[in-house]
Motif scaffolding. Structure first.
Motif, mmCIF file in Angstrom:
data_model
loop_
_atom_site.group_PDB
_atom_site.id
_atom_site.type_symbol
_atom_site.label_atom_id
_atom_site.label_comp_id
_atom_site.label_asym_id
_atom_site.label_seq_id
_atom_site.Cartn_x
_atom_site.Cartn_y
_atom_site.Cartn_z
ATOM 1 N N GLY A 199 2.838 -13.196 0.264
ATOM 2 C CA GLY A 199 2.317 -13.021 1.660
ATOM 3 C C GLY A 199 2.781 -11.680 2.330
ATOM 4 N N MET A 200 3.726 -11.105 1.815
ATOM 5 C CA MET A 200 4.220 -9.751 2.511
ATOM 6 C C MET A 200 3.501 -8.618 1.911
ATOM 7 S SD MET A 200 6.441 -8.956 4.808
ATOM 8 C CE MET A 200 5.589 -7.564 5.517
ATOM 9 N N GLU A 201 3.135 -8.774 0.705
ATOM 10 C CA GLU A 201 2.327 -7.934 -0.086
ATOM 11 C C GLU A 201 1.093 -7.722 0.539
ATOM 12 O OE1 GLU A 201 4.342 -7.336 -4.531
ATOM 13 O OE2 GLU A 201 3.022 -9.227 -4.192
ATOM 14 N N LEU A 202 0.519 -8.807 0.901
ATOM 15 C CA LEU A 202 -1.008 -9.056 1.449
ATOM 16 C C LEU A 202 -0.774 -8.447 2.610
ATOM 17 C CD1 LEU A 202 -3.835 -10.298 1.667
ATOM 18 C CD2 LEU A 202 -2.962 -12.248 2.495
ATOM 19 N N LEU A 203 0.144 -8.647 3.624
ATOM 20 C CA LEU A 203 0.362 -7.865 4.972
ATOM 21 C C LEU A 203 0.477 -6.577 4.874
ATOM 22 C CD1 LEU A 203 0.365 -8.466 7.997
ATOM 23 C CD2 LEU A 203 2.895 -8.937 7.707
ATOM 24 N N THR A 204 1.278 -6.237 3.777
ATOM 25 C CA THR A 204 1.448 -4.822 3.647
ATOM 26 C C THR A 204 0.145 -3.792 3.342
ATOM 27 O OG1 THR A 204 3.741 -4.896 3.086
ATOM 28 C CG2 THR A 204 2.787 -2.961 2.345
ATOM 29 N N GLY A 209 14.716 -13.773 3.263
ATOM 30 C CA GLY A 209 13.844 -12.775 3.094
ATOM 31 C C GLY A 209 13.344 -12.164 4.404
ATOM 32 N N SER A 210 12.100 -11.436 4.509
ATOM 33 C CA SER A 210 11.856 -10.519 5.791
ATOM 34 C C SER A 210 10.827 -11.727 6.747
ATOM 35 C CB SER A 210 10.505 -9.795 5.146
ATOM 36 O OG SER A 210 11.160 -8.820 4.294
ATOM 37 N N ALA A 211 11.304 -10.967 7.955
ATOM 38 C CA ALA A 211 10.903 -11.568 9.133
ATOM 39 C C ALA A 211 9.851 -10.591 10.079
ATOM 40 C CB ALA A 211 11.799 -12.230 10.113
ATOM 41 N N VAL A 212 8.813 -10.830 10.438
ATOM 42 C CA VAL A 212 7.739 -9.823 11.098
ATOM 43 C C VAL A 212 8.139 -9.783 12.519
ATOM 44 C CG1 VAL A 212 5.539 -9.322 11.725
ATOM 45 C CG2 VAL A 212 5.904 -10.057 9.273
ATOM 46 N N CYS A 213 8.545 -8.744 12.902
ATOM 47 C CA CYS A 213 9.118 -8.468 14.262
ATOM 48 C C CYS A 213 7.595 -7.845 14.895
ATOM 49 C CB CYS A 213 10.208 -7.343 14.424
ATOM 50 S SG CYS A 213 11.413 -7.664 13.200
ATOM 51 N N SER A 214 7.087 -6.857 14.594
ATOM 52 C CA SER A 214 5.832 -6.294 15.323
ATOM 53 C C SER A 214 4.526 -6.131 14.272
ATOM 54 C CB SER A 214 6.194 -4.922 16.003
ATOM 55 O OG SER A 214 5.241 -4.220 16.448
ATOM 56 N N ASP A 256 7.793 -13.689 2.286
ATOM 57 C CA ASP A 256 8.169 -13.193 0.988
ATOM 58 C C ASP A 256 7.990 -14.190 0.014
ATOM 59 O OD1 ASP A 256 8.847 -10.549 1.410
ATOM 60 O OD2 ASP A 256 10.930 -10.941 2.451
ATOM 61 N N ASN A 257 8.222 -15.590 0.303
ATOM 62 C CA ASN A 257 8.151 -16.885 -0.368
ATOM 63 C C ASN A 257 6.838 -17.466 -0.392
ATOM 64 O OD1 ASN A 257 11.061 -16.766 -0.918
ATOM 65 N ND2 ASN A 257 11.240 -17.231 1.363
#
Length: 249
Positions: free
Chosen positions: A77-82, A97-102, A144-145
């Motif tokens: 999901g992080m790669e898709l967002l990036t 893992g990662s949390a989206v702040c902005s 990330d998961n």
């Protein structure tokens, strides 16, 4: 005793060895051309193109629909967002893992990722995934998961409670972005397309447009064609030289 030179078989000026060599060379070039047609075929390339969708809802009700093509079997999901190209600030929590702040200019800085979590109402970027029946499920384990495959749709909403994400399929996201059919690549690099829709439902921004087929031959074919012509020229020169050498022997 005769001193006549005995020529090797096929060197009596008949030209047949040259003909045989020419036939073999041309046959090899034809096979190479057929292989190239398969490798560089737009349809063959498109068949390996997957696509996933991204729906981002801002606090003011604006919606961004992103269509992302990829060639891997799956993404996180992080790669898709990036790959969506949307501006993103993240922070990483050990073990989580990662949390989206902005996201797309709205939210909190990475050094204070949940800056509005103590407010009332408490706003943060909710992360969800769309099920085949059109239901949004909250993803508690973070991007990330999350495994994203062909046809999947992820959602992000800057909200305190109800994410208010519309149920929309990958095909509908594709059509919003002017793509006729999921994963309809043209043999070029995977595309990333996005549209922004205001709360009234009007498209206000189109960040990218799919390239239209103008009927011209792709540069890949032109380059390979030039290579084949050059190879054929070299092969024919070699054949002529061998035939001339054989006739003079």
């Amino acid at each position: 005793m005769s001193t006549d030179t005995i020529l090797p078989p096929g060197r009596r000026g008949s030209g047949r060895p040259g003909v045989m060599l020419s036939t073999r060379v041309l046959g090899a070039l034809a096979a190479l051309a057929m292989l190239a047609a398969l490798v560089f075929s737009p349809r063959a390339a498109a068949a390996d193109t997957n696509a996933a969708g991204l729906v981002v809802r801002h606090g003011d009700g604006r919606l961004v629909y992103v269509y992302v093509e990829f060639t891997e079997p799956e993404l996180t999901g992080m790669e898709l967002l990036t790959r969506s190209g949307l501006a993103t600030e993240v922070t990483t929590f050990s073990g989580l893992g990662s949390a989206v702040c902005s996201l797309d200019g709205e939210g909190c800085p990475s050094d204070d990722c949940f800056c509005q979590s103590d407010d009332n109402p408490s706003y943060y970027w909710q992360y969800l995934s769309l099920t085949p029946d059109g239901t949004w499920n909250l993803q508690m384990n973070g991007p990330d998961n999350r495994t994203v495959r062909d046809g999947d749709v992820d959602g992000w909403s800057w909200a305190a409670d109800d994410p208010q994400l519309p149920a929309i399929s990958i095909d509908e996201i594709a059509r919003l972005n002017g793509v006729d059919g999921q994963g309809a690549g043209d043999g070029a690099e995977p595309r990333v397309l996005a549209v922004e829709v205001d709360p009234s439902g009007q498209v206000t921004t189109r960040t990218a447009q799919p390239e239209e087929d103008d009927g011209s031959m792709p540069t890949t074919y032109l380059a390979f064609g030039a290579l084949l012509i050059a190879a054929a020229g070299v092969a024919m020169v070699t054949v002529l030289r061998r035939r001339r050498s054989g006739s003079q022997a």
